[in-house]
Design an enzyme around this catalytic site. Structure first.
Site, PDB file in Angstrom:
ATOM      1  N   GLU A 159       0.872  -1.314   0.055  1.00 56.07           N
ATOM      2  CA  GLU A 159       0.180  -0.028  -0.047  1.00 56.07           C
ATOM      3  C   GLU A 159       0.963   1.080  -0.012  1.00 56.07           C
ATOM      4  OE1 GLU A 159      -2.123  -0.992   3.712  1.00 56.07           O
ATOM      5  OE2 GLU A 159      -3.013  -2.831   2.810  1.00 56.07           O
TER       6      GLU A 159
ATOM      7  N   ALA B  82      -5.403  -4.321   1.176  1.00 59.55           N
ATOM      8  CA  ALA B  82      -6.044  -5.581   1.863  1.00 59.55           C
ATOM      9  C   ALA B  82      -4.429  -6.443   2.188  1.00 59.55           C
ATOM     10  CB  ALA B  82      -6.770  -6.467   0.667  1.00 59.55           C
ATOM     11  N   GLU B  83      -4.114  -6.500   3.143  1.00 60.56           N
ATOM     12  CA  GLU B  83      -2.894  -7.291   3.658  1.00 60.56           C
ATOM     13  C   GLU B  83      -2.874  -8.613   3.077  1.00 60.56           C
ATOM     14  OE1 GLU B  83      -4.338  -5.074   5.479  1.00 60.56           O
ATOM     15  OE2 GLU B  83      -2.889  -3.656   5.592  1.00 60.56           O
TER      16      GLU B  83
ATOM     17  N   GLN C 187       2.418  -1.907   6.147  1.00 57.94           N
ATOM     18  CA  GLN C 187       2.671  -0.410   6.391  1.00 57.94           C
ATOM     19  C   GLN C 187       3.271  -0.446   7.828  1.00 57.94           C
ATOM     20  OE1 GLN C 187      -0.614   2.064   5.409  1.00 57.94           O
ATOM     21  NE2 GLN C 187       0.813   2.438   3.788  1.00 57.94           N
ATOM     22  N   PHE C 188       2.495  -1.109   8.752  1.00 55.04           N
ATOM     23  CA  PHE C 188       2.997  -1.306   9.981  1.00 55.04           C
ATOM     24  C   PHE C 188       2.815  -2.362  10.786  1.00 55.04           C
ATOM     25  CE2 PHE C 188       2.065   3.514   9.557  1.00 55.04           C
ATOM     26  CZ  PHE C 188       3.089   4.012  10.222  1.00 55.04           C
ATOM     27  N   ASP C 189       3.738  -2.684  11.701  1.00 58.08           N
ATOM     28  CA  ASP C 189       3.498  -4.043  12.424  1.00 58.08           C
ATOM     29  C   ASP C 189       2.111  -4.621  12.665  1.00 58.08           C
ATOM     30  OD1 ASP C 189       3.229  -2.026  14.316  1.00 58.08           O
ATOM     31  OD2 ASP C 189       5.398  -2.116  14.640  1.00 58.08           O
ATOM     32  N   GLY C 190       1.486  -3.736  13.257  1.00 59.48           N
ATOM     33  CA  GLY C 190      -0.108  -4.042  13.755  1.00 59.48           C
ATOM     34  C   GLY C 190      -0.943  -4.282  12.772  1.00 59.48           C
ATOM     35  N   PHE C 191      -0.352  -4.229  11.186  1.00 57.33           N
ATOM     36  CA  PHE C 191      -1.460  -4.538  10.186  1.00 57.33           C
ATOM     37  C   PHE C 191      -1.124  -5.888   9.356  1.00 57.33           C
ATOM     38  CE2 PHE C 191      -1.606   0.386   9.609  1.00 57.33           C
ATOM     39  CZ  PHE C 191      -2.200   0.665  10.926  1.00 57.33           C
TER      40      PHE C 191
ATOM     41  N   PRO D 166      -4.096  -9.373   9.394  1.00 56.84           N
ATOM     42  CA  PRO D 166      -4.936  -9.659   8.192  1.00 56.84           C
ATOM     43  C   PRO D 166      -4.283 -10.749   7.203  1.00 56.84           C
ATOM     44  CG  PRO D 166      -5.248  -7.304   8.777  1.00 56.84           C
ATOM     45  CD  PRO D 166      -4.160  -7.700   9.746  1.00 56.84           C
TER      46      PRO D 166
ATOM     47  N   HIS E 294       0.237   0.704  15.692  1.00 62.90           N
ATOM     48  CA  HIS E 294       1.485   1.257  14.921  1.00 62.90           C
ATOM     49  C   HIS E 294       2.690   0.890  15.523  1.00 62.90           C
ATOM     50  CE1 HIS E 294      -1.986   3.251  12.933  1.00 62.90           C
ATOM     51  NE2 HIS E 294      -0.977   3.686  11.863  1.00 62.90           N
TER      52      HIS E 294
END
Lengths: 448, 308
Positions: free
Chosen positions: B12, B42-43, B65-69, B72, B112
């Site tokens: 993304e 959409a991961e 984009q970030f660890d917490g994402f 999915p 994040h």
């Protein structure tokens, strides 16, 4: 499959009489078409009126199925999906379906005899799979779920190679790269995204829209001796097909796959075999609209085909693949069919659906209508049917013998190809296991 | 990307924007939209399509984009990415890189700032690495892209703004997927990786003024762990402190401590000490300084190894 692996066979088979289920009476469908129209909602254990409406929406709203060969065996050409129907083609498709059904039944039997830990039967879905499978060219790529034994057959995979997964000797008994038939995917919907990625790669490679592609190529592919579609890479264009079920359409991965497929114009056919039941859940638990109509929301065509009509499945899939090869993909196909047997051998469909539903769908049997057509039109004689039956018996014998002969893998299998290259942890643990096993060996020159 | 046309970048905002951390800045301009692919948001889609692309012969470098994402996409990573090679017995390899900016310290909002690396180390079939210096970021990423295995590549996001010389002409000696001694010492072995390397080095600097010599080892490769240099060091120093931002339970720090105990028990003068994040959800950013290992927490742990 995921959940049912742990599920035990229900010991008591429930009474199938109407008295056992209670609730308001509903007229059973009187014709095969009624049954198809009512689909899952029509006869499942006395649904509420709301469920009936939801089921009718999910299964019946929209135009009729694409059908070329009626349940009575009458052939009617379809203007949008031309197909040159020859005796050779019909005989080939018939033979495929009979053979596939035969080893599928053998799979069930082998599980019941303890030779397999599980089998996922395809009974009833032969046309949906053979039609799609025979529409593929050798250069196309297929991503199956775990019930696509018929497609595997069309990819030239020995059915015995399917056994490893179900006997526990392997996780993919064939070469998925060479056969262009990926390993079975058990996590619902995963493979649809993988297929889209592969198709994106085909587009990046320039294997789409090659010279020689035209609308007239659709349905005109030369059939090989066994009904397989045209010569390899005739115009250098390829497509990918992803197989999934009605239940998978609820998965996020399938949604994301359709988003990616659309925005990257991936040459991928989303081939949904709507067999009406995701284990025990009917289609109305997955959707309020017919599944093929979801395609329009993503911006590509969706076609519902009679999934028990092998000619319609072949013609529509061939058209869809050609759309993809020529750069007009993706396309979604909903093959409207029925799982005549259990979800897997661990499942017990008598707990969630009624016998009259199965009986109604029997009238739509995909093999019988081809047999009737061949007979009525004089396109095959008794000797042909006898020969096919004999071939089926021989295949079943081969299948069974191969099952018994499958060796359990040795300890090296644990550590082989975990990674493609050297991996310190795996190397050490492999050595540890070898040492452990060696500790059971008698020393060669023991003083004791 | 110039050397190998099969290398793709996908994620993304990686294209026109150059990534939210600008790691891929300018690449789409140079290599075009087919090599640097802005994907739908959409991961699972990013990871799942990268699987198919890898099967097709590409080397996708995906960016989360970030660890917490990443979660999915976790299903695809654990169910497909990690297992394709094993399932197919090598018919398909999975040369994919999953880049994940990780760790705290940038004052970000929830999701994040997380440290999920241990979750990936538990999954066979993946290689997991974390860089800590600009030179390593370059060398290790090159090795990750060249690797035929899937590599989960953790980048300490609070180090993105650190500048340092990067030699792009001299290939590193041997594999960068190996532990490296960042600062030699004789008294205590401090084992760490990623964002905490700088913390450990600062602690070593401070300890030196108190007359204690800390040896700082940067693991770099989290799966498989390259513990031989660690064990060799512990056998000399007799003391070990493991420093990581990740929660302590069932973590890499647990594994390092256990392995030191298993393999260097008789060299130990004191139990292995750990400085880790607490076993709580990542806190609001105004409280993260209470959560993150800092110089004093490391020095306290060093003191504990002497107090035993």
């Amino acid at each position: 499959m995921q959940e049912s692996d742990q599920r035990e066979q229900h010991p008591e088979r429930r009474e199938r009489s109407g008295a056992a289920s209670g609730g308001p009476e509903q007229d059973p469908p009187t014709t095969a078409r009624d049954a198809a129209a009512q689909g899952a909602a029509g006869t499942a254990a006395h649904p509420t009126p709301e469920q009936v409406v939801a089921g009718l929406r999910a299964t019946s709203e929209g135009p009729d199925l694409v059908e070329l060969l009626s349940p009575e065996g009458v052939f009617t050409p379809h203007p949008d999906y031309p197909l040159e129907v020859t005796a050779e083609l019909l005989q080939g498709l018939y033979r495929d379906m009979v053979l596939v059904r035969r080893f599928d039944r053998e799979g069930n039997a082998l599980q019941r005899q303890g030779q397999l830990s599980l089998w996922a039967p395809l009974l009833g879905q032969e046309a949906a799979q053979i039609g799609a499978g025979r529409a593929l060219r050798p250069t196309d790529m297929a991503f199956p779920s775990y019930r696509e034994h018929g497609v595997a057959w069309c990819r030239g995979i020995d059915p015995a190679q399917l056994l490893g997964i179900f006997r526990g000797t392997d996780q993919c008994g064939w070469d998925p790269a060479a056969t262009r038939f990926n390993g079975y995917a058990i996590v619902i919907g995963n493979q649809v995204l993988n297929a889209v990625g592969y198709a994106m790669g085909q587009r990046l490679d320039g294997a789409v829209g090659g010279a020689g592609n035209s609308a007239s190529a659709a349905g005109a592919g030369a059939d090989g001796p066994d009904g397989a579609d045209g010569p390899e890479g005739v115009d250098g264009s390829e497509a990918t097909i992803a197989f999934f079920g009605d239940g998978a359409t609820s998965q996020g991965d399938v949604h994301e796959a359709m988003v990616f497929g659309a925005v990257f114009d991936a040459p991928v056919v989303f081939y949904c075999q709507n067999n009406q039941w995701a284990i025990s859940e009917p289609v109305e638990k997955q959707s309020r609209v017919p599944l093929y109509r979801r395609a329009h929301g993503y911006g590509f065509p969706g076609v519902r085909v009679d999934g028990n009509d092998v000619l319609a499945c072949l013609a529509v899939t061939r058209w869809a693949l050609q759309e993809c090869r020529s750069g007009n993909g993706p396309v979604m196909i909903e093959a409207f069919t029925y799982r005549m047997d259990a979800h897997t051998t661990s499942d017990d469909p008598t707990r969630y659906r009624l016998a009259d539903e199965e009986e109604a769908w029997k009238l739509l049997d995909p093999i019988e209508r081809v047999r009737v057509h061949l007979t009525r039109e004089g396109l095959a004689d008794a000797a042909f049917f006898e020969r096919v039956a004999q071939d089926a018996d021989e295949l079943a014998a081969h299948f069974r013998a191969a099952c018994y002969a499958l060796d359990s893998p040795g300890p090296d299998r644990l550590f082989s190809h975990v990674y493609s290259g050297e991996h310190e942890q795996t190397r050490r643990q492999h050595a540890e296991q070898i040492g452990y096993l060696a500790s059971f060996q008698e020393p060669a020159e023991s003083g004791r | 990307m110039e050397l190998d046309s099969s290398v793709l970048i996908m994620g993304e905002d990686v294209g026109r924007l150059g990534g939210v951390f600008r790691v891929t800045e300018g690449l789409q301009k140079d290599f075009g939209e087919n090599r640097v692919i802005d994907t739908p948001l959409a991961e699972s889609g990013i990871i799942g399509t990268a699987v198919g692309l890898a099967m097709r012969g590409y080397r996708p470098v995906t960016e989360i984009q970030f660890d917490g994402f990443v979660f999915p996409g976790f299903d695809q990573i654990i169910s497909q990415v990690a297992k394709v090679t094993y399932r197919s017995q090598g018919a398909f390899s999975m040369p994919m890189v999953i880049r994940i900016p990780f760790g705290g310290g940038i004052g970000a909002v929830e999701h994040h700032s997380e440290s999920p690396e241990s979750l990936f180390c538990h999954i066979a079939g993946l290689r997991v690495v974390a860089c800590s210096t600009p030179q390593d970021a370059y060398d290790m990423l090159r090795e990750a892209i060249a690797c035929d295995d899937p590599v989960v590549f953790f980048e300490p996001k609070r180090r993105y703004w650190e500048k340092g010389p990067v030699d792009i002409g001299t290939p590193p000696q041997g594999s960068t997927f190996s532990s490296v001694v960042r600062r030699p010492g004789t008294d205590v072995t401090v084992v760490t990786y990623g964002p905490s390397v700088a913390v450990a080095l600062a602690a070593a600097e401070a300890a030196a003024t108190e007359g204690r010599s800390l040896e700082v080892i940067d693991l770099r490769t989290l799966s498989p762990l390259d513990l031989d240099p660690v064990l060799e060091s512990v056998r000399r120093t007799g003391r070990a402190v493991v420093v990581t931002e990740a929660p302590r339970e069932s973590s890499i720090s647990a594994d390092v401590a256990a392995r030191i105990t298993e393999e260097a028990f008789y060299s130990l003068a004191a139990p292995v000490q750990r400085v880790a994040g607490y076993d709580v959800p990542y806190p609001p950013s105004k409280a993260e300084h209470h959560y993150l290992p800092d110089l004093d927490k490391v020095l306290d742990a060093v003191d504990r190894t002497y107090a035993f």
